[in-house]
Design an enzyme around this catalytic site. Structure first.
Site, PDB file in Angstrom:
ATOM      1  N   GLU A 157      -3.919  -2.701  -9.422  1.00 62.74           N
ATOM      2  CA  GLU A 157      -3.206  -1.893  -8.434  1.00 62.74           C
ATOM      3  C   GLU A 157      -3.939  -0.736  -8.195  1.00 62.74           C
ATOM      4  O   GLU A 157      -3.688   0.373  -7.714  1.00 62.74           O
ATOM      5  CB  GLU A 157      -1.673  -1.426  -8.797  1.00 62.74           C
ATOM      6  CG  GLU A 157      -0.864  -2.697  -8.955  1.00 62.74           C
ATOM      7  CD  GLU A 157       0.521  -2.267  -9.395  1.00 62.74           C
ATOM      8  OE1 GLU A 157       0.744  -1.194  -9.632  1.00 62.74           O
ATOM      9  OE2 GLU A 157       1.399  -3.101  -9.480  1.00 62.74           O
ATOM     10  N   GLU A 210       1.368 -10.402 -10.611  1.00 65.60           N
ATOM     11  CA  GLU A 210       2.646  -9.796 -11.270  1.00 65.60           C
ATOM     12  C   GLU A 210       3.538  -9.740 -10.070  1.00 65.60           C
ATOM     13  O   GLU A 210       3.362  -9.230  -8.990  1.00 65.60           O
ATOM     14  CB  GLU A 210       2.015  -8.355 -11.371  1.00 65.60           C
ATOM     15  CG  GLU A 210       3.037  -7.573 -12.025  1.00 65.60           C
ATOM     16  CD  GLU A 210       2.715  -6.030 -12.588  1.00 65.60           C
ATOM     17  OE1 GLU A 210       1.684  -5.918 -13.159  1.00 65.60           O
ATOM     18  OE2 GLU A 210       3.307  -5.138 -12.071  1.00 65.60           O
TER      19      GLU A 210
END
Length: 546
Positions: free
Chosen positions: A208, A325
């Site tokens: 991220e 994810e």
């Protein structure tokens, strides 16, 4: 003689009644309204292709002290403290044979790997509010890495490991991370792994950090340069190996401009482009169930899949797309929502949608941990979504078929070529709690009944032969149906029913068999209210499934 006839008649009546009772007890619960609809499947060619092992789940680094909205939902589910001797945990993974497992998450860019030349003690994460994400850096001891690899080898898992991509960088006041990635600590872990003979399916760089990032961010140009460094490192370390692990990145939220620049600058050094999905918002949101049951809200994520597919296609890259994810609701999900029956509506719709846009693998956050685990964090008992994932894994093949539903907008429809047999498998999701839907299936494109192709080709009137066999399929084929509903109709139940029977592990921790109902193909498919059904039609052969 009359007595014998009477006895035989009574036996037949008892048999008939008992058969009827069995049929009723396994039939879907009926809603107050009845609607009709039709599934349209174009079987001429596949519109997408998944990996054979499309289903993936994650394991995270969060320690027990990780809390959200006053709730601490992680327990001992961290890679550093998970009980690897739990037999139910082992059996739950082995049931997939294989299950892809992605090791990573928010804290992965704060993980240091113990190495022989390290002069610092290998200490775990600890709370510190001034630190990014509220924790100090933590260390992965090589003893624990050995234990994890031994366990995954025993379970037959395909392991993807997320490397720390912030090593060597400086975090600026504006939140950006500057400087090049320092691969030295990662290199020590990879070399140790190869020396030990551990089989790693892929190495992923960072978590991220794409686009605006979470906590911090790295520019697309710098990330591409770092990715090339990682690929060069892999080529050198694995040069004596027959197979090289996949090189994977960036493991972040989709940002069209960032992803476009990144893929264009990696110059085919990337095997897999991963993105994350938390499209339902924060776990504290009181309206999660409303969002899950809203077909227009679910459909909103299709735009991300479509745009990412277009980026990869137009770039000419050989890289493929994964969802690396996806927990639906961020900050650990929501208890009795993201770990209950209702979440299978979101999860299975996500799987169907992702596959439709040529996504190769879909990693669920999490296998265990938080409030969105496939397994209960404390007991390791499967939550409803575990069985949804296992049914997909067993039934849905690689080739994705163009599928639409005509009728109520509350039904979501997907279809694939079947996985372990001939034919096709459909996934139908009824988001309406008041209506029972009777669905028929129509095929756009050439199809035939299995075991009849030779007869058709030899027949003097081929058109008449095809028509006859289509009628036989409608009249005499037997399909398998797997109806999923919530116990007592409670959408927030953590017990899922398969054809009216509760799914649960036995006293030995064995995963239950997933057995279908057998239904004559002349009957419409009956979708009960708030239900999900997988339909296996082994007698249908489509060109896309040859």
């Amino acid at each position: 003689m009359g007595l014998q006839i009477w006895v035989m008649g009574m036996c037949f009546l008892v048999y008939f009644l008992s058969s009827s009772l069995v049929f009723v007890s396994t039939s879907p619960v009926l809603g107050r309204k009845r609607e009709k609809g039709r599934v349209y499947i174009n079987g001429r060619a596949a519109i997408g292709e998944t990996d054979e092992d499309f289903i993936c789940a994650t394991l995270d680094w969060w320690p027990p002290e990780k809390c959200d909205y006053g709730t601490c939902a992680w327990g001992h589910a961290s890679l550093l403290n998970l009980d690897l001797n739990n037999q139910l945990f082992l059996k739950a993974i082995k049931a997939f044979s294989p299950l892809k497992i992605r090791l990573g998450g928010t804290l992965q860019d704060k993980v240091v790997y113990e190495s022989e030349d390290s002069k610092l003690p290998c200490i775990p994460f600890s709370n510190k509010t001034t630190e990014m994400f509220g924790f100090t850096p933590g260390c992965l001891p090589m003893k624990r890495w050995d234990e994890l690899n031994a366990f995954f080898n025993k379970a037959g898992a395909l392991v993807v490991f997320g490397l720390n991509a912030l090593a060597g960088r400086s975090i600026q006041p504006d939140g950006s991370a500057t400087g090049a990635w320092d691969p030295s600590n990662a290199e020590s872990l990879v070399r140790y792994t190869v020396e030990k003979g551990y089989d790693i399916y892929g190495w992923e760089l960072g978590n991220e950090l794409s686009g605006s990032g979470v906590g911090t961010r790295v520019s697309a140009a710098q990330y591409a340069s770092d990715l090339i460094s990682l690929n060069n490192l892999m080529q050198e370390i694995y040069k004596a190996n027959n197979a090289k692990p996949l090189v994977i990145a960036p493991g972040g939220f989709f940002d069209q401009n960032w992803f476009t620049e990144f893929i264009n600058k990696t110059h085919n050094n990337l095997d897999v482009m991963t993105h994350h999905i938390y499209n339902l918002g924060p776990g504290v949101d009181e309206h999660l169930i409303e969002k899950i049951l809203d077909p227009s809200y679910l459909e909103g994520e299709a735009d991300t899949f479509r745009r990412l597919q277009n980026i990869l296609t137009s770039s000419g890259t050989s890289a493929v797309s994964w969802v690396g994810e996806a927990g639906g609701a961020y900050n650990s999900g929501r208890n009795h929502v993201t770990n209950s029956f209702v979440f299978s509506f979101w999860y299975l719709d996500q799987l169907g949608m992702a596959a439709k846009y040529d996504t190769k693998t879909y990693c669920r956050q999490t296998l265990i941990g938080g409030n969105y685990g496939l397994l209960n964090t404390t007991t390791f008992v499967p939550n409803p979504d575990y069985y949804s994932a296992l049914l997909w894994h067993k039934l849905m093949g690689r080739n994705v078929l163009s599928t639409s539903f005509s009728g109520t907008k509350k039904v979501r429809a997907y279809a694939h070529c079947s996985k372990l047999s001939q034919g096709i498998t459909m996934l139908l999701i009824n988001l309406d709690g008041n209506s029972t839907v009777e669905a028929n299936v129509a095929f756009n494109g050439t199809w035939s009944l299995l075991h009849t192709r030779h007869h058709i080709h030899k027949h003097k009137n081929r058109a008449r032969a095809i028509k006859w066999h289509q009628k036989k399929a409608a009249d005499g084929g037997v399909r398998g149906e797997y109806h999923l509903t919530a116990k007592n109709g409670d959408l927030q139940s953590q017990i899922m029913l398969l054809n009216g029977e509760a799914l649960s592990v036995n006293s030995s921790g064995e995963i239950p068999d997933l057995t279908p109902l057998h239904v004559n193909s002349s009957e419409p498919i009956v979708l009960g209210p708030f239900s999900i059904v997988f339909v296996h039609m082994p007698y249908i052969l489509l060109p896309a499934c040859k």
